[in-house]
Scaffold this motif. Structure first.
Motif, PDB file in Angstrom:
ATOM      1  N   LEU A   1       0.800  -1.222   0.000  1.00 14.57           N
ATOM      2  CA  LEU A   1       0.000   0.000   0.000  1.00 14.57           C
ATOM      3  C   LEU A   1       0.841   1.285   0.000  1.00 14.57           C
ATOM      4  O   LEU A   1       0.289   2.378   0.020  1.00 14.57           O
ATOM      5  CB  LEU A   1      -0.938   0.005   1.214  1.00 14.57           C
ATOM      6  CG  LEU A   1      -2.029  -1.071   1.206  1.00 14.57           C
ATOM      7  CD1 LEU A   1      -2.828  -1.044   2.508  1.00 14.57           C
ATOM      8  CD2 LEU A   1      -2.969  -0.896   0.014  1.00 14.57           C
ATOM      9  N   LYS A   2       2.147   1.141  -0.036  1.00 17.38           N
ATOM     10  CA  LYS A   2       3.001   2.332  -0.089  1.00 17.38           C
ATOM     11  C   LYS A   2       3.018   2.965  -1.469  1.00 17.38           C
ATOM     12  O   LYS A   2       3.416   4.123  -1.627  1.00 17.38           O
ATOM     13  CB  LYS A   2       4.436   1.972   0.328  1.00 17.38           C
ATOM     14  CG  LYS A   2       4.587   1.691   1.824  1.00 17.38           C
ATOM     15  CD  LYS A   2       6.038   1.371   2.167  1.00 17.38           C
ATOM     16  CE  LYS A   2       6.201   1.137   3.669  1.00 17.38           C
ATOM     17  NZ  LYS A   2       7.618   0.805   4.021  1.00 17.38           N
ATOM     18  N   VAL A   3       2.638   2.189  -2.481  1.00 13.95           N
ATOM     19  CA  VAL A   3       2.618   2.700  -3.854  1.00 13.95           C
ATOM     20  C   VAL A   3       1.310   2.324  -4.520  1.00 13.95           C
ATOM     21  O   VAL A   3       0.620   1.390  -4.102  1.00 13.95           O
ATOM     22  CB  VAL A   3       3.796   2.122  -4.684  1.00 13.95           C
ATOM     23  CG1 VAL A   3       5.131   2.609  -4.140  1.00 13.95           C
ATOM     24  CG2 VAL A   3       3.744   0.602  -4.716  1.00 13.95           C
TER      25      VAL A   3
ATOM     26  N   ILE B   1       2.331   6.685  -2.353  1.00 15.54           N
ATOM     27  CA  ILE B   1       1.015   7.105  -1.890  1.00 15.54           C
ATOM     28  C   ILE B   1       0.994   7.031  -0.370  1.00 15.54           C
ATOM     29  O   ILE B   1       1.629   6.149   0.221  1.00 15.54           O
ATOM     30  CB  ILE B   1      -0.098   6.213  -2.507  1.00 15.54           C
ATOM     31  CG1 ILE B   1      -1.468   6.763  -2.170  1.00 15.54           C
ATOM     32  CG2 ILE B   1       0.058   4.763  -2.076  1.00 15.54           C
ATOM     33  CD1 ILE B   1      -2.580   6.087  -2.959  1.00 15.54           C
ATOM     34  N   GLU B   2       0.309   7.975   0.239  1.00 19.79           N
ATOM     35  CA  GLU B   2       0.247   8.005   1.699  1.00 19.79           C
ATOM     36  C   GLU B   2      -1.205   7.933   2.158  1.00 19.79           C
ATOM     37  O   GLU B   2      -2.085   8.572   1.585  1.00 19.79           O
ATOM     38  CB  GLU B   2       0.890   9.282   2.249  1.00 19.79           C
ATOM     39  CG  GLU B   2       2.399   9.332   2.063  1.00 19.79           C
ATOM     40  CD  GLU B   2       3.015  10.537   2.761  1.00 19.79           C
ATOM     41  OE1 GLU B   2       2.286  11.209   3.520  1.00 19.79           O
ATOM     42  OE2 GLU B   2       4.208  10.799   2.534  1.00 19.79           O
TER      43      GLU B   2
ATOM     44  N   SER C   1      -5.954   5.864  10.072  1.00 20.62           N
ATOM     45  CA  SER C   1      -7.273   5.227  10.029  1.00 20.62           C
ATOM     46  C   SER C   1      -7.497   4.513   8.697  1.00 20.62           C
ATOM     47  O   SER C   1      -7.988   3.374   8.656  1.00 20.62           O
ATOM     48  CB  SER C   1      -8.368   6.280  10.238  1.00 20.62           C
ATOM     49  OG  SER C   1      -9.648   5.703  10.076  1.00 20.62           O
ATOM     50  N   GLN C   2      -7.134   5.182   7.594  1.00 16.89           N
ATOM     51  CA  GLN C   2      -7.277   4.562   6.278  1.00 16.89           C
ATOM     52  C   GLN C   2      -6.443   3.284   6.171  1.00 16.89           C
ATOM     53  O   GLN C   2      -6.915   2.260   5.670  1.00 16.89           O
ATOM     54  CB  GLN C   2      -6.841   5.541   5.185  1.00 16.89           C
ATOM     55  CG  GLN C   2      -7.814   6.659   4.887  1.00 16.89           C
ATOM     56  CD  GLN C   2      -7.242   7.613   3.853  1.00 16.89           C
ATOM     57  OE1 GLN C   2      -6.110   8.095   3.979  1.00 16.89           O
ATOM     58  NE2 GLN C   2      -8.020   7.879   2.813  1.00 16.89           N
TER      59      GLN C   2
ATOM     60  N   ASN D   1     -14.648   3.914  -0.638  1.00 20.70           N
ATOM     61  CA  ASN D   1     -15.076   4.774   0.466  1.00 20.70           C
ATOM     62  C   ASN D   1     -13.910   5.060   1.418  1.00 20.70           C
ATOM     63  O   ASN D   1     -13.741   6.184   1.899  1.00 20.70           O
ATOM     64  CB  ASN D   1     -16.235   4.125   1.206  1.00 20.70           C
ATOM     65  CG  ASN D   1     -16.675   4.908   2.432  1.00 20.70           C
ATOM     66  OD1 ASN D   1     -16.651   4.390   3.544  1.00 20.70           O
ATOM     67  ND2 ASN D   1     -17.077   6.148   2.240  1.00 20.70           N
ATOM     68  N   ILE D   2     -13.101   4.039   1.698  1.00 22.02           N
ATOM     69  CA  ILE D   2     -11.942   4.215   2.581  1.00 22.02           C
ATOM     70  C   ILE D   2     -10.941   5.206   1.964  1.00 22.02           C
ATOM     71  O   ILE D   2     -10.439   6.107   2.631  1.00 22.02           O
ATOM     72  CB  ILE D   2     -11.239   2.868   2.835  1.00 22.02           C
ATOM     73  CG1 ILE D   2     -12.158   1.918   3.600  1.00 22.02           C
ATOM     74  CG2 ILE D   2      -9.934   3.083   3.622  1.00 22.02           C
ATOM     75  CD1 ILE D   2     -11.618   0.495   3.694  1.00 22.02           C
ATOM     76  N   VAL D   3     -10.670   5.026   0.678  1.00 21.87           N
ATOM     77  CA  VAL D   3      -9.632   5.815   0.002  1.00 21.87           C
ATOM     78  C   VAL D   3     -10.063   7.250  -0.255  1.00 21.87           C
ATOM     79  O   VAL D   3      -9.298   8.197  -0.030  1.00 21.87           O
ATOM     80  CB  VAL D   3      -9.233   5.133  -1.328  1.00 21.87           C
ATOM     81  CG1 VAL D   3      -8.281   6.018  -2.124  1.00 21.87           C
ATOM     82  CG2 VAL D   3      -8.602   3.771  -1.056  1.00 21.87           C
ATOM     83  N   THR D   4     -11.311   7.430  -0.718  1.00 23.58           N
ATOM     84  CA  THR D   4     -11.767   8.774  -1.119  1.00 23.58           C
ATOM     85  C   THR D   4     -12.516   9.510  -0.017  1.00 23.58           C
ATOM     86  O   THR D   4     -12.592  10.736  -0.029  1.00 23.58           O
ATOM     87  CB  THR D   4     -12.684   8.686  -2.345  1.00 23.58           C
ATOM     88  OG1 THR D   4     -13.903   7.997  -1.975  1.00 23.58           O
ATOM     89  CG2 THR D   4     -12.004   7.939  -3.480  1.00 23.58           C
TER      90      THR D   4
END
Length: 280
Positions: A72-74, A81-82, A86-87, A132-135
């Motif tokens: 999930l770092k990229v 990507i950061e 919580s996300q 929903n989590i990401v945006t």
């Protein structure tokens, strides 16, 4: 004349059990040597389920978490990507417990919408949950005519239930019970309204003859509505979730999809089916 073959519940169970046994045998063959060696070295301790959880489950869980955290770092294109704390927590749970979340959603979808496209609908809800989590946006069900979009329930109720599974997994049941109760209440309400509309269509037909209850697979009880027009007999089987099927006899011959595709269905049957499809 083709012989009609009826698939019984016991025969279906035998097929499923046989497939399950085949998959298990394949897994045994692939991992036997590694497991045998591990048991030989640590079996004395692993017979205690607490120790098994500590040494085996915890190790595999840590491996998955490290993999997901780095993944999930990229993004898909390799760009950094950061995520907020919580996300990251929500995403890691989704990745490492996807099967757990899928099973809870899948069971509800099967009960209220049947098996057709149930896996696709489950996948779609989990994709919306990730979005929903990401945006941070509250997703809506897009074009509900698509086969993978649930027919019943509103997106916010499905999202609240899906999110609550994270809390349930760690023993916090309050959010889960609230979200589950609200989702089921909405689904039950929509199913009740659908069945009432269907019954109104059935009973208002001049060819309606009456209805009765019959037993289906397992514990299911469904309603059978009968229609008669000279030598044409139609039975519509209405299930608990508002889904329906039919048996059509024309001069003693059973008509199905092939005859419908050829335009051989009686006009009154086609009109009745059109009314039912319009309310779904």
């Amino acid at each position: 004349m083709k012989k009609e073959v009826k698939v019984t519940e016991s025969a279906l169970k035998e097929v499923i059990d046989a497939l399950g046994g085949a998959f298990q045998a394949q897994a045994e063959e692939e991992h036997y040597e590694a497991c045998a060696k591990y048991i030989e070295e640590h079996g004395e301790h692993l017979h205690n389920p607490e120790h098994f959880d500590l040494f085996v489950n915890s190790d595999s869980a840590q491996l998955r978490e490290v993999l997901v955290r780095n993944l999930l770092k990229v993004d898909k294109n390799g760009n950094p990507i950061e995520y907020s704390r919580s996300q990251l927590s929500e995403l890691m749970f989704l990745y490492t417990n996807y099967g757990f979340m899928k099973n809870h959603l899948y069971r509800i979808i099967i009960k209220y919408e049947g098996h057709g496209c149930s896996a696709d609908k489950t996948r779609y809800i989990l994709a919306l949950h990730q979005e929903n989590i990401v945006t941070g946006n509250s997703p809506l069900f897009k074009d509900t005519s698509n086969y993978y979009v649930p027919d019943l329930g509103q997106a916010d109720k499905w999202m609240a239930f899906t999110k609550s599974l994270h809390h349930l997994f760690y023993g916090n049941t309050e959010d889960y019970l609230k979200a589950h109760t609200e989702l089921i209440a909405q689904l039950e309400k929509e199913v009740k309204e659908l069945k009432e509309k269907q019954e109104s269509i059935f009973t208002s037909s001049p060819l309606y003859q009456g209805h009765e209850q019959r037993n289906g697979f397992g514990k299911e009880i469904y309603q059978v509505y009968t229609f008669q027009n000279n030598l044409e007999t139609l039975e519509i089987h209405q299930h608990d979730n508002g889904g329906w099927g039919y048996v059509l006899l024309v001069e003693g011959k059973q008509y199905g999809y092939a005859e419908q595709k050829e335009g051989l269905f009686p006009e009154w049957v086609t009109s009745l089916f059109k009314l039912l499809n319009e309310i779904e």
